[in-house]
Motif scaffolding. Structure first.
Motif, mmCIF file in Angstrom:
data_model
loop_
_atom_site.group_PDB
_atom_site.id
_atom_site.type_symbol
_atom_site.label_atom_id
_atom_site.label_comp_id
_atom_site.label_asym_id
_atom_site.label_seq_id
_atom_site.Cartn_x
_atom_site.Cartn_y
_atom_site.Cartn_z
ATOM 1 N N GLY A 28 -11.840 11.539 -5.644
ATOM 2 C CA GLY A 28 -10.646 10.960 -5.004
ATOM 3 C C GLY A 28 -10.255 9.639 -5.654
ATOM 4 O O GLY A 28 -9.066 9.367 -5.882
ATOM 5 N N GLY A 48 -2.911 5.177 -3.276
ATOM 6 C CA GLY A 48 -3.874 6.176 -2.801
ATOM 7 C C GLY A 48 -3.960 7.360 -3.748
ATOM 8 O O GLY A 48 -3.424 7.325 -4.863
ATOM 9 N N GLY A 49 -4.643 8.395 -3.291
ATOM 10 C CA GLY A 49 -4.846 9.561 -4.156
ATOM 11 C C GLY A 49 -4.717 10.886 -3.433
ATOM 12 O O GLY A 49 -4.973 11.946 -4.002
ATOM 13 N N THR A 51 -6.666 8.335 -7.713
ATOM 14 C CA THR A 51 -5.842 7.120 -7.562
ATOM 15 C C THR A 51 -5.514 6.507 -8.921
ATOM 16 O O THR A 51 -4.482 5.873 -9.087
ATOM 17 C CB THR A 51 -6.517 6.038 -6.675
ATOM 18 O OG1 THR A 51 -7.586 5.443 -7.390
ATOM 19 C CG2 THR A 51 -7.016 6.595 -5.359
ATOM 20 N N ASP A 71 -6.768 2.480 2.144
ATOM 21 C CA ASP A 71 -6.288 1.490 3.129
ATOM 22 C C ASP A 71 -7.268 0.320 3.191
ATOM 23 O O ASP A 71 -6.874 -0.840 3.245
ATOM 24 C CB ASP A 71 -6.173 2.122 4.526
ATOM 25 C CG ASP A 71 -4.874 2.896 4.689
ATOM 26 O OD1 ASP A 71 -4.019 2.839 3.784
ATOM 27 O OD2 ASP A 71 -4.716 3.571 5.723
ATOM 28 N N GLY A 90 -13.922 1.278 -5.184
ATOM 29 C CA GLY A 90 -14.981 1.634 -6.141
ATOM 30 C C GLY A 90 -16.191 2.247 -5.447
ATOM 31 O O GLY A 90 -17.166 2.606 -6.107
ATOM 32 N N PRO A 92 -17.736 5.159 -2.540
ATOM 33 C CA PRO A 92 -17.443 6.302 -1.676
ATOM 34 C C PRO A 92 -17.502 5.902 -0.201
ATOM 35 O O PRO A 92 -17.994 4.826 0.132
ATOM 36 C CB PRO A 92 -18.554 7.300 -2.034
ATOM 37 C CG PRO A 92 -19.638 6.489 -2.646
ATOM 38 C CD PRO A 92 -18.996 5.290 -3.269
ATOM 39 N N THR A 118 -11.628 4.150 2.104
ATOM 40 C CA THR A 118 -10.285 4.680 1.856
ATOM 41 C C THR A 118 -9.493 3.647 1.056
ATOM 42 O O THR A 118 -9.896 2.485 0.945
ATOM 43 C CB THR A 118 -9.530 4.895 3.180
ATOM 44 O OG1 THR A 118 -9.370 3.594 3.776
ATOM 45 C CG2 THR A 118 -10.272 5.814 4.122
ATOM 46 N N GLU A 140 0.633 10.393 -1.312
ATOM 47 C CA GLU A 140 1.742 11.271 -0.894
ATOM 48 C C GLU A 140 3.104 10.640 -1.165
ATOM 49 O O GLU A 140 4.100 11.353 -1.306
ATOM 50 C CB GLU A 140 1.614 11.613 0.594
ATOM 51 C CG GLU A 140 0.551 12.665 0.840
ATOM 52 C CD GLU A 140 0.380 12.984 2.318
ATOM 53 O OE1 GLU A 140 1.218 12.557 3.116
ATOM 54 O OE2 GLU A 140 -0.616 13.657 2.645
ATOM 55 N N GLY A 145 -11.431 13.109 -0.479
ATOM 56 C CA GLY A 145 -12.862 13.346 -0.410
ATOM 57 C C GLY A 145 -13.284 14.138 0.812
ATOM 58 O O GLY A 145 -14.050 15.098 0.726
ATOM 59 N N ALA A 150 -17.270 13.934 -4.029
ATOM 60 C CA ALA A 150 -15.879 14.227 -3.666
ATOM 61 C C ALA A 150 -15.076 12.928 -3.586
ATOM 62 O O ALA A 150 -13.919 12.873 -3.997
ATOM 63 C CB ALA A 150 -15.847 14.966 -2.331
ATOM 64 N N ASP A 151 -15.703 11.878 -3.065
ATOM 65 C CA ASP A 151 -15.009 10.588 -2.965
ATOM 66 C C ASP A 151 -14.753 9.980 -4.343
ATOM 67 O O ASP A 151 -13.691 9.400 -4.586
ATOM 68 C CB ASP A 151 -15.815 9.626 -2.096
ATOM 69 C CG ASP A 151 -15.588 9.868 -0.606
ATOM 70 O OD1 ASP A 151 -14.601 10.548 -0.257
ATOM 71 O OD2 ASP A 151 -16.401 9.370 0.198
ATOM 72 N N LYS A 165 0.868 -1.198 0.000
ATOM 73 C CA LYS A 165 0.000 0.000 0.000
ATOM 74 C C LYS A 165 0.892 1.231 0.000
ATOM 75 O O LYS A 165 1.700 1.413 0.906
ATOM 76 C CB LYS A 165 -0.920 -0.013 1.231
ATOM 77 C CG LYS A 165 -1.574 1.333 1.537
ATOM 78 C CD LYS A 165 -2.658 1.732 0.536
ATOM 79 C CE LYS A 165 -2.846 3.220 0.371
ATOM 80 N NZ LYS A 165 -3.225 4.041 1.477
#
Ligand code: UDP
Length: 250
Positions: free
Chosen positions: A77, A53-54, A81, A143, A136, A138, A141, A16, A60, A73-74, A12
């Motif tokens: 996000g 991640g994104g 990704t 993770d 897939g 919202p 995360t 960032e 989001g 928003a999600d 993972k």
């Protein structure tokens, strides 16, 4: 000592991790570094899947605070990704590592849809599989996507590459007295609200007995060394035993 300790791992990386020292977006040098680290592990013959991640582009929850409806928003996000997955794929392929991107949101022109059996087949054929678009859904995360995909593909471990050396009692960047844990249980993480993964991801790992290793991906060779069985970072398990077979760092 050159035989991998794990057969199949899920790495993972947060968004960032691709950002480097920039405050936003993708730093090409950092992406190449991540690809090099993955390649070193790949050359050991271990099967590697990556969830990316994104957060370097879009988060989001932060966008919601600025007035964008949460589900929308999600989804934005999740699209972030996909951008990261393509950047990582490009860097890996430049280093001659065979890859496939599978997306949880269909985008056939640029990625395969997520198909569990196909992902496993790619891994068996020695391809690095990059899972994009999170779960897939919202309100989740990446993770949680990492925990879910790791369980689905039968990975031996989730390796969470971060910018710190492992799991600490508090943020080591802000608190110099923060204590690092070498081994701890899922319940330790939950009870003490330790910042390892969100609670959905932790409980998924706990319920399916999937070990989590948190380590510093910015230290070159760490990923490879852990795959070779060295005790680096922090490991989260069902119970703390001393016979994990993992060796002390040399
Ligand atoms: N996201 C989502 N569902 C998922 C995974 C991600 O909605 O299954 C969205 C969510 O908005 C999140 C963003 O995608 O903030 C980026 O993912 P994440 O924050 O997990 O990235 P990371 O912190 O690992 O860079």
């Amino acid at each position: 000592m050159n035989k991998p300790f794990y057969k199949r791992v899920l790495l993972k990386l947060s968004g960032e991790a691709l950002m480097g020292e920039k405050g936003y977006g993708i730093d090409p040098f950092t992406v190449n570094y991540m690809a090099e680290e993955i390649k070193k592990a790949y050359q050991l013959g271990v099967e590697i899947a990556v969830v990316i991640g994104g957060g370097n582009i879009w988060r989001g929850s932060e966008a919601q605070a600025q007035g964008i409806e949460r589900a929308t928003a999600d989804y934005m996000g999740m699209l972030a990704t996909v951008i990261n997955a393509l950047a990582l794929q490009n860097a890996l392929e430049k280093q001659e590592v065979d890859t496939r991107v599978q997306s949880a949101i269909e985008m056939r022109e640029l990625a395969e849809p997520y198909i569990r059996r196909k992902a496993i087949r790619h891994l068996e054929k020695g391809r690095v599989v990059i899972f994009a678009a999170g779960t897939g859904n919202p309100y989740f995360t990446t993770d949680t996507a990492a925990a879910l995909r790791a369980i689905e593909i039968g990975a031996d471990v989730i390796m969470k590459g971060t910018k710190v050396d492992g799991i600490y009692s508090s943020d080591p960047v802000k608190n110099s007295k923060a204590k690092k844990f070498d081994i701890l249980t899922y319940m330790d993480v939950i009870r003490n609200s330790l910042k390892v993964m969100d609670s959905t991801a932790i409980t998924l790992c706990m319920d399916n007995n999937l070990p989590i290793i948190v380590f510093n991906i910015r230290k070159s060779d760490n990923l490879k060394k852990i795959i070779l069985g060295q005790k680096i970072g922090s490991i989260v398990l069902k119970e703390v035993k001393n016979d994990t077979g993992i060796q002390e760092e040399s």
